[in-house]
Design a protein around this motif. Structure first.
Motif, PDB file in Angstrom:
ATOM      1  N   SER A 196       0.835  -1.198   0.000  1.00 20.77           N
ATOM      2  CA  SER A 196       0.000   0.000   0.000  1.00 20.77           C
ATOM      3  C   SER A 196       0.871   1.250   0.000  1.00 20.77           C
ATOM      4  O   SER A 196       1.794   1.369   0.803  1.00 20.77           O
ATOM      5  N   ARG A 198       1.059   5.782  -0.850  1.00 21.71           N
ATOM      6  CA  ARG A 198       0.327   7.028  -0.953  1.00 21.71           C
ATOM      7  C   ARG A 198       1.287   8.109  -1.434  1.00 21.71           C
ATOM      8  O   ARG A 198       2.505   8.002  -1.285  1.00 21.71           O
ATOM      9  N   SER A 207      -4.104   8.118  -1.253  1.00 23.14           N
ATOM     10  CA  SER A 207      -3.889   6.719  -1.579  1.00 23.14           C
ATOM     11  C   SER A 207      -3.826   6.547  -3.085  1.00 23.14           C
ATOM     12  O   SER A 207      -4.509   7.248  -3.845  1.00 23.14           O
ATOM     13  N   THR A 209      -3.499   3.571  -6.424  1.00 21.48           N
ATOM     14  CA  THR A 209      -3.784   2.186  -6.791  1.00 21.48           C
ATOM     15  C   THR A 209      -2.898   1.686  -7.916  1.00 21.48           C
ATOM     16  O   THR A 209      -2.905   0.497  -8.218  1.00 21.48           O
ATOM     17  N   SER A 241       5.160   4.642   1.575  1.00 20.29           N
ATOM     18  CA  SER A 241       4.419   3.398   1.767  1.00 20.29           C
ATOM     19  C   SER A 241       3.612   3.521   3.042  1.00 20.29           C
ATOM     20  O   SER A 241       4.010   4.228   3.985  1.00 20.29           O
ATOM     21  N   ASN A 242       2.469   2.864   3.089  1.00 20.71           N
ATOM     22  CA  ASN A 242       1.735   2.788   4.336  1.00 20.71           C
ATOM     23  C   ASN A 242       2.495   1.904   5.317  1.00 20.71           C
ATOM     24  O   ASN A 242       3.448   1.217   4.947  1.00 20.71           O
ATOM     25  N   ASP A 244       2.368  -0.937   6.933  1.00 22.73           N
ATOM     26  CA  ASP A 244       2.079  -2.337   7.220  1.00 22.73           C
ATOM     27  C   ASP A 244       3.328  -3.220   7.132  1.00 22.73           C
ATOM     28  O   ASP A 244       3.274  -4.411   7.424  1.00 22.73           O
ATOM     29  N   ALA A 247       5.314  -3.342   2.079  1.00 25.00           N
ATOM     30  CA  ALA A 247       5.407  -2.654   0.788  1.00 25.00           C
ATOM     31  C   ALA A 247       6.835  -2.653   0.253  1.00 25.00           C
ATOM     32  O   ALA A 247       7.798  -2.511   1.007  1.00 25.00           O
TER      33      ALA A 247
END
Length: 255
Positions: A196, A198, A207, A209, A241-242, A244, A247
């Motif tokens: 993910s 952004r 964000s 895609t 990157s988010n 989590d 990424a």
């Protein structure tokens, strides 16, 4: 002075006393106790599974313990960019178990059923078990530099939003992010990414895609992000990157 090698200040020594340079190991990432694995052990480079950098995982599974070696249940393979001509000798060192190694058609192949690999080597010339050169690892830094000619990745460690590149809005809804490769890549690379992301612009994160790349050389690339809302031409922005921890953005020039 026949049969002697003159050395300044020391007269001469017999040829037999002169230490010859060890033959060069032609493999990259050959120290399985200290592996370079930018996509992690058994991870993909694009859509192709790799045991570690430069070692394609043709079949089976691998696991790794630093300082011990790579456990292989299957077959791994390394393609050589500049394969040697003439006779060659290939060897694999084991921490435990057994493995077979061969060289053909510019590729080294290793197969094992649960053996733990310590190192691998390919030499020009003919060597036997009695005359095999002593294995000397190149060192992690040298191996990483060689591996980054073929594959380079920027990753998140999961500790928060990770900055990947600084860029500029080239239109009201798209941005360019230049990436300079630490080592010139073997060829113009292709982009892959996962996780993910952004774009941080105008005081907030957007964000995204989809991202693309119009890399034009072996030295740098330009990541292109489209469909960014509420931005203005010329604004500075950051690709993040988010948080989590999964990424990554990768550039591949693998053989």
């Amino acid at each position: 002075m026949q049969g002697m090698v003159p050395l300044s200040g020391f007269g001469g020594v017999p040829y037999s006393a002169v230490r010859k340079a060890a033959p060069r190991n032609l493999l990259d990432n050959s120290d399985f106790t200290n592996l370079v694995a930018q996509a992690d052990i058994g991870g993909n480079h694009g859509t192709i599974p790799y045991a570690a950098d430069r070692w394609i995982l043709d079949s089976g599974t691998v696991s790794y313990e630093a300082g011990v070696g790579l456990t292989l249940n299957g077959t791994i393979r390394q393609k050589l960019e500049f394969p040697p001509t003439g006779e060659t000798s290939a060897f694999v060192g084991m921490a435990s178990g057994e493995a077979s190694i061969s060289f053909a058609d510019g590729e080294v192949t290793i197969t094992s059923s649960g053996g733990v690999l310590k190192w691998a080597a390919l030499y020009s010339g003919v060597y036997t078990a009695a005359t095999i050169p002593e294995y000397h690892p190149k060192g992690y830094g040298a191996e990483l530099a060689e591996c980054r000619r073929y594959y380079y990745t920027i990753k998140s460690d999961g500790s928060g939003y990770a900055a990947y590149a600084a860029g500029t809005m080239n239109a009201a809804s798209s941005a360019y992010f230049p990436v300079l490769f630490p080592i010139p890549m073997r060829a113009i690379p292709t982009l892959s990414y996962s996780g993910s992301f952004r774009v941080y612009v105008n005081g907030g994160g957007r964000s995204i895609t989809d991202m693309g790349s119009n890399a034009a050389s072996r030295y740098s690339a330009r990541i292109v992000i489209q469909n960014i809302s509420s931005a203005v031409l010329g604004q500075a922005c950051e690709l993040q990157s988010n948080n989590d921890g999964t990424a990554f953005i990768a550039f591949s020039a693998d053989l």
